[in-house]
Design a protein around this motif. Structure first.
Motif, PDB file in Angstrom:
ATOM      1  N   LEU A  45      -3.585  55.863   8.264  1.00  0.00           N
ATOM      2  CA  LEU A  45      -2.764  54.647   8.356  1.00  0.00           C
ATOM      3  C   LEU A  45      -1.452  54.802   7.588  1.00  0.00           C
ATOM      4  O   LEU A  45      -0.394  54.368   8.058  1.00  0.00           O
ATOM      5  CB  LEU A  45      -3.545  53.442   7.835  1.00  0.00           C
ATOM      6  N   VAL A  46      -1.522  55.438   6.402  1.00  0.00           N
ATOM      7  CA  VAL A  46      -0.286  55.680   5.637  1.00  0.00           C
ATOM      8  C   VAL A  46       0.618  56.645   6.398  1.00  0.00           C
ATOM      9  O   VAL A  46       1.837  56.447   6.473  1.00  0.00           O
ATOM     10  CB  VAL A  46      -0.619  56.223   4.231  1.00  0.00           C
ATOM     11  N   GLY A  47       0.022  57.705   6.969  1.00  0.00           N
ATOM     12  CA  GLY A  47       0.807  58.643   7.775  1.00  0.00           C
ATOM     13  C   GLY A  47       1.418  57.967   8.982  1.00  0.00           C
ATOM     14  O   GLY A  47       2.574  58.234   9.342  1.00  0.00           O
ATOM     15  N   TRP A  48       0.658  57.075   9.590  1.00  0.00           N
ATOM     16  CA  TRP A  48       1.148  56.332  10.757  1.00  0.00           C
ATOM     17  C   TRP A  48       2.344  55.462  10.387  1.00  0.00           C
ATOM     18  O   TRP A  48       3.335  55.390  11.109  1.00  0.00           O
ATOM     19  CB  TRP A  48       0.015  55.473  11.308  1.00  0.00           C
ATOM     20  N   VAL A  49       2.253  54.808   9.216  1.00  0.00           N
ATOM     21  CA  VAL A  49       3.343  53.929   8.768  1.00  0.00           C
ATOM     22  C   VAL A  49       4.581  54.736   8.404  1.00  0.00           C
ATOM     23  O   VAL A  49       5.711  54.332   8.712  1.00  0.00           O
ATOM     24  CB  VAL A  49       2.881  53.065   7.569  1.00  0.00           C
ATOM     25  N   ILE A  50       4.379  55.896   7.743  1.00  0.00           N
ATOM     26  CA  ILE A  50       5.549  56.681   7.333  1.00  0.00           C
ATOM     27  C   ILE A  50       6.264  57.295   8.537  1.00  0.00           C
ATOM     28  O   ILE A  50       7.433  57.686   8.452  1.00  0.00           O
ATOM     29  CB  ILE A  50       5.160  57.763   6.305  1.00  0.00           C
ATOM     30  N   LEU A  51       5.564  57.360   9.672  1.00  0.00           N
ATOM     31  CA  LEU A  51       6.240  57.790  10.901  1.00  0.00           C
ATOM     32  C   LEU A  51       7.412  56.859  11.218  1.00  0.00           C
ATOM     33  O   LEU A  51       8.410  57.281  11.808  1.00  0.00           O
ATOM     34  CB  LEU A  51       5.257  57.797  12.078  1.00  0.00           C
ATOM     35  N   TRP A  90       3.419  47.547  13.863  1.00  0.00           N
ATOM     36  CA  TRP A  90       3.214  48.999  14.019  1.00  0.00           C
ATOM     37  C   TRP A  90       1.927  49.436  13.336  1.00  0.00           C
ATOM     38  O   TRP A  90       1.175  50.259  13.858  1.00  0.00           O
ATOM     39  CB  TRP A  90       4.417  49.737  13.445  1.00  0.00           C
ATOM     40  N   LEU A  91       1.666  48.862  12.147  1.00  0.00           N
ATOM     41  CA  LEU A  91       0.440  49.175  11.410  1.00  0.00           C
ATOM     42  C   LEU A  91      -0.797  48.739  12.205  1.00  0.00           C
ATOM     43  O   LEU A  91      -1.802  49.460  12.251  1.00  0.00           O
ATOM     44  CB  LEU A  91       0.454  48.485  10.049  1.00  0.00           C
ATOM     45  N   ALA A  92      -0.726  47.572  12.857  1.00  0.00           N
ATOM     46  CA  ALA A  92      -1.836  47.077  13.671  1.00  0.00           C
ATOM     47  C   ALA A  92      -2.106  48.013  14.844  1.00  0.00           C
ATOM     48  O   ALA A  92      -3.263  48.278  15.200  1.00  0.00           O
ATOM     49  CB  ALA A  92      -1.536  45.668  14.171  1.00  0.00           C
TER      50      ALA A  92
END
Length: 448
Positions: free
Chosen positions: A90-96, A416-418
């Motif tokens: 999830l953190v990797g997804w957000v930092i994208l 985006w996080l969802a």
């Protein structure tokens, strides 16, 4: 079985430093000058000093985690190793958000500035041209990107040095007395909270030091060189920003401009006339180019790590070209996504970047506490300061910055996080289904 290609470990300490400075873009001092000056009520030097001190703690946390886990992936890797793969994803997804939209911002800024310089050429031509060039260079290899970044970062630093020399010259020509402590003197109408609010905005001038952690597997001796590079990057940026604002405030204690967005261009013309103004525009184009170059390199490595660990389809995202040893699929995909610069606004891109960066910063600070202080029990006086107090200060200030984000930034970031949460749940369900099918097959074989 043939050996699979790996990322090529070829980057030296200073090549990594220049890639980080290219992502950060020293010329951001001028592009953000107007809003920084207004938000700090003219107390720019103090605001930059506070911003440096605030971001120092988070940069220190990144250095500590890079030393513990000297592999590519940045915050994604650290959170996965220290907390768990689900939160790490999830953190990797957000930092994208941070990395992808930084590429789009580079395209947008390139198109805007060159269209202003050459009005007869539409901005979309420049955007498409830059996109193709960045794609080709990043496919060829990270070392090519580093060498180009080094050249253009040096040009930026040379311009800032020239600017400071001209400001100092104008200061000597001024007949009025100069108060060396003037830039630190607070007027009666200015409060510390006002300057702190300005510093919170200026902190975004330091974003980019974290990008180099995504290149750990292409760096020589990453356990030593990545933490060093992080501190060199923020130190160089701090010196450049602080000295420029200090000399500028000495020579021009009161500045007035009509448009904050073009205040940097106004100041360049004020200090050096039209000639310096023209040089400013040219150097700014170089700066945007190198920022785009470094941004593409960073996000494609993050996507590669997510593909290699099967968090994204491994066959495509985890693929490396056998000759160039670069994630070609990711480079092409990011180049296609970067064409959103043809349709999306600059304001929207910045909101995505802010949410992604700050969320990652928060979790990296917390991961230092969890890894060193709780798991490894480094609780001497030195350990308490380094692995508890320092990251807590960093996390506290980052949380403060998160509270300053507007509703649109939070809404878009959380949306985006969802989306990432739904995708991660799908991955978990698919993994369980495969495990169940495999178990049933084993049972069938046993019965037979």
């Amino acid at each position: 079985m043939e050996n699979q290609p790996t990322l090529k470990r070829s980057l030296t300490l200073f090549q990594v430093v220049f890639l980080g400075l290219a992502w950060m873009t020293p010329m951001i001092f001028f592009t953000s000058f107007g809003i920084s000056y207004e938000s700090s009520k003219g107390m720019l030097t103090v605001a930059y000093l506070l911003a440096f001190l605030a971001i120092f703690f988070t940069a220190s946390s990144y250095g500590k985690m890079a030393k513990a886990f000297p592999v590519s992936g940045s915050a994604l890797t650290y959170i996965t190793k220290v907390m768990n793969p689900f939160i790490g994803f999830l953190v990797g997804w957000v930092i994208l958000l941070d990395y992808l939209f930084s590429c789009i911002i580079a395209n947008l800024m390139f198109g805007i500035n060159l269209h202003a310089q050459f009005p007869s050429v539409p901005s979309y031509i420049w955007i498409i041209l830059l996109d193709i060039v960045l794609m080709v260079i990043n496919i060829i290899g990270i070392k090519t990107s580093a060498n180009i970044s080094k050249l253009f970062v040096c040009i930026q630093i040379a311009f800032i040095a020239l600017f400071c020399i001209l400001v100092f010259h104008n200061l000597l020509q001024n007949d009025t007395s100069v108060h060396l402590a003037g830039p630190f003197a607070m007027g009666d109408s200015i409060t510390f909270s006002t300057i702190l609010a300005g510093a919170s905005i200026i902190c975004f001038s330091f974003l980019g030091f974290d990008s180099i952690t995504a290149m750990a597997e292409e760096t020589i001796n990453p356990k030593k060189n990545i933490p060093r590079a992080i501190m060199i990057i923020i130190s160089v940026a701090g010196i450049l920003y602080f000295s420029t604002s200090y000399f500028l405030q000495l020579a021009y204690p009161e500045l007035k401009f009509s448009n904050p967005d073009t205040a940097g261009f106004y100041v360049a013309n004020l200090v050096g006339g039209k000639i310096l103004g023209s040089i400013f525009t040219t150097v700014l184009v170089f700066a945007v180019f190198t920022q785009g170059l470094s941004s593409v390199a960073t996000v494609t490595r993050l996507l590669y790590v997510m593909g290699r660990s099967a968090q994204l389809p491994k066959k495509s995202f985890g693929y490396l070209h056998p000759k160039f040893r670069t994630p070609v699929f990711n480079v092409v995909l990011v180049s296609v996504i970067s064409l959103l610069g043809l349709f999306i606004s600059l304001d929207t891109c910045i909101k995505f970047v802010n949410f992604g960066a700050l969320t990652a910063f928060m979790f990296v600070n917390l991961s230092v506490i969890l890894h060193y202080f709780i798991k490894e029990k480094r609780r001497t006086l030195k350990g308490i300061i380094a692995y508890l107090v320092s990251p807590l200060i960093g996390a506290g200030f980052i949380f403060y910055l998160l509270t300053l984000l507007d509703k649109d930034s939070l809404l878009m970031g959380l949306s985006w996080l969802a989306l990432g949460l739904m995708y991660s749940l799908y991955l978990v369900a698919r993994k369980k289904k495969r495990a169940l099918v495999k178990e049933q097959e084993n049972v069938t074989v046993t019965v037979e």
